[in-house]
Design an enzyme around this catalytic site. Structure first.
Site: not given
Ligand code: GDP
Ligand code: IMO
Ligand code: MG
Length: 422
Positions: A13, A16, A40-41, A218
């Protein structure tokens, strides 16, 4: 560099999806190489938010070739649901060697977690661990077999029988082969036109000198080998994982961009030395909207930890850092950064391999002044307040990697490229 990996440097999170979507504007191809819909991207374009779980984050760029490579585990139902939400034209290819997540995988995921009690991992319950377990045990179902109706029928029949036995050991309701087959053959029809040998495709695209982004899911701390085992996922998000999980030669990967949140978050169980609680954690969680994109769980919050980042640099390789969510720290008087750990009275600069040792480390911090002015509209490094510049410079120095880009808000246009690395 023409072929780079987008690697999460912490516990996932880090942003990416956002960084991949941004860089995709300069790319020809985006490849997801591991994980499944545990990811979840988030991509935000002109205030419109998209949550991607399986599809590569290049899918919203009509000119990009998107590839779901052999290292992924794909839930066909989730795949069809996600695909139906994309309303713009797209190009997509799915590896015939990727593995399929079937309905018994999430059920077993949940059963294993329940059986662990307090020691549970806190998985996403998407069946990712059990699907990779089957791959390694050589009883998995691959995409190529799944889209061949006759072969799928016979394999599924045997697999459901085998898995019903396992489910019965955990006192879980059993599955009905006929109804799964009837439902999943329809998903197979949707997937079939996208299926090919993506290793051959990627090698051809490299031959044509196309610009390729490999999008990790991840983060390195969730890596099966180099993460905080056993509190990890079941695949490797590192740059080293790319060749194996896409079917290209290792030396064709030219670099990695480490996506780093300006602080730290974690969902699920396991140690997090810089974790903070109380008012400040609440403030950061609400300002950064730190709730899981996949499960909606509130994310745990901590200070930025450079021991982790040096570890990531070591086990994955990082050419540049992309520091995200910098705007979230605006208004905090003092910012802390972890510089090393203490373990049993000794200062250390590594992650102990045994989780019981990692649970006992105490972080050492340096304290930096924060900034007050809104940075969400800045368009360059020079426009940042001096304290924010200093924060980025300190991170870069402590990790020994240049900051290639940073981001000050969720939207695609709130991304600033400092170094022209791609
Ligand atoms: P990922 O799994 O690495 O793709 O990240 P996620 O999408 O799960 O979580 C990142 C969160 O931060 C999302 O809600 C994005 O919309 C938000 N986000 C990403 N870059 C920024 C930033 O520079 N500032 C803020 N406020 N939110 C951001
Ligand atoms: P993105 O790509 C954050 C965590 C779960 C748990 C562990 C194992 O959005 O960054 P799993 O279901 O993979 O067997 O769970 O890994 N986890 C993540 N945490 N971002 C993710 O993906 C994750 N994918 C798995 O919360 O701790
Ligand atoms: Mg994510």
């Amino acid at each position: 560099m023409r072929r780079i990996v987008v690697v999460g440097t912490q516990w996932g999170d880090e942003g990416k999806g956002k960084i991949t979507d941004y860089l995709a504007q300069r790319a020809d191809v985006v490849v997801r190489y591991q994980g499944g819909n545990n990811a979840g991207h988030t991509v935000v374009i002109n205030n419109q938010k998209y949550s991607l779980h399986l599809l590569p984050s290049g899918i919203l760029n009509p000119n990009i070739i998107n590839v779901m490579a052999n290292g992924m585990v794909i839930d066909p139902k989730a795949f069809c649901q996600e695909l139906s939400k994309i309303k713009t034209p797209f190009k997509l290819f799915v590896s015939n060697r990727a593995h399929i997540v079937l309905p018994y995988h999430p059920k077993l995921d949940l059963a294993y977690e329940l059986s662990k009690g307090d020691a549970k991992i806190g998985t996403t319950h998407k069946g990712i661990g059990p699907a990779y377990t089957d791959k390694v045990a050589r009883i998995g179902l691959r995409v190529g077999t799944f889209v061949n109706e006759n072969r799928f029928y016979h394999h599924l029949k045997e697999l459901v029988e085998r898995k019903n036995y396992e489910l019965s050991l955990y006192k879980q309701p059993l599955l009905d082969f006929e109804s799964i087959f009837a439902e999943y053959r329809e998903y197979a029809k949707v997937m079939e036109p996208f299926v090919c040998d993506t290793s051959i495709l990627l090698n051809e695209l490299i031959e044509q000198d196309k610009k390729i982004l490999f999008e990790g899911a991840q983060g390195v701390l969730l890596c099966l080998d180099h993460g905080t085992y056993p509190y990890v996922t079941s695949s490797s998000p590192t740059a080293a994982s790319v060749p194996l999980n896409t079917g290209i030669a290792p030396w064709l990967v030219e670099g990695a961009i480490g996506v780093t949140k300006a602080y730290t978050t974690r969902v699920g169980s396991g140690p997090m030395p810089s974790e903070i609680e109380g008012e400040l954690a609440h403030y950061i969680r609400e300002t950064g909207r730190e709730y899981g994109t996949t499960t909606g769980r509130p994310r745990r919050i901590g200070w930025l930890d450079t021991v982790i980042l040096r570890h990531t640099k070591c086990v994955s390789g990082l050419s540049y850092l992309a520091v995200t969510l910098l705007d979230v720290l605006t208004g905090i008087d003092e910012l802390k950064i972890v510089t090393s750990y203490n373990l049993d009275g000794q200062e250390i600069d590594y992650l102990p391999s045994d989780i019981e040792d990692y649970e006992r480390v105490m972080p050492n911090y340096m304290v930096l002044p924060g900034w007050k002015t809104d940075i969400s509209q800045v368009k360059s490094y020079d426009e940042l307040p001096k304290e924010a510049k200093n924060y980025l410079d300190v991170i870069s120095n402590l990790v020994g990697v240049k900051i290639g880009m940073f981001s000050v808000g969720p939207d695609r246009n709130q991304t600033i490229m400092i170094e022209p690395f791609f």
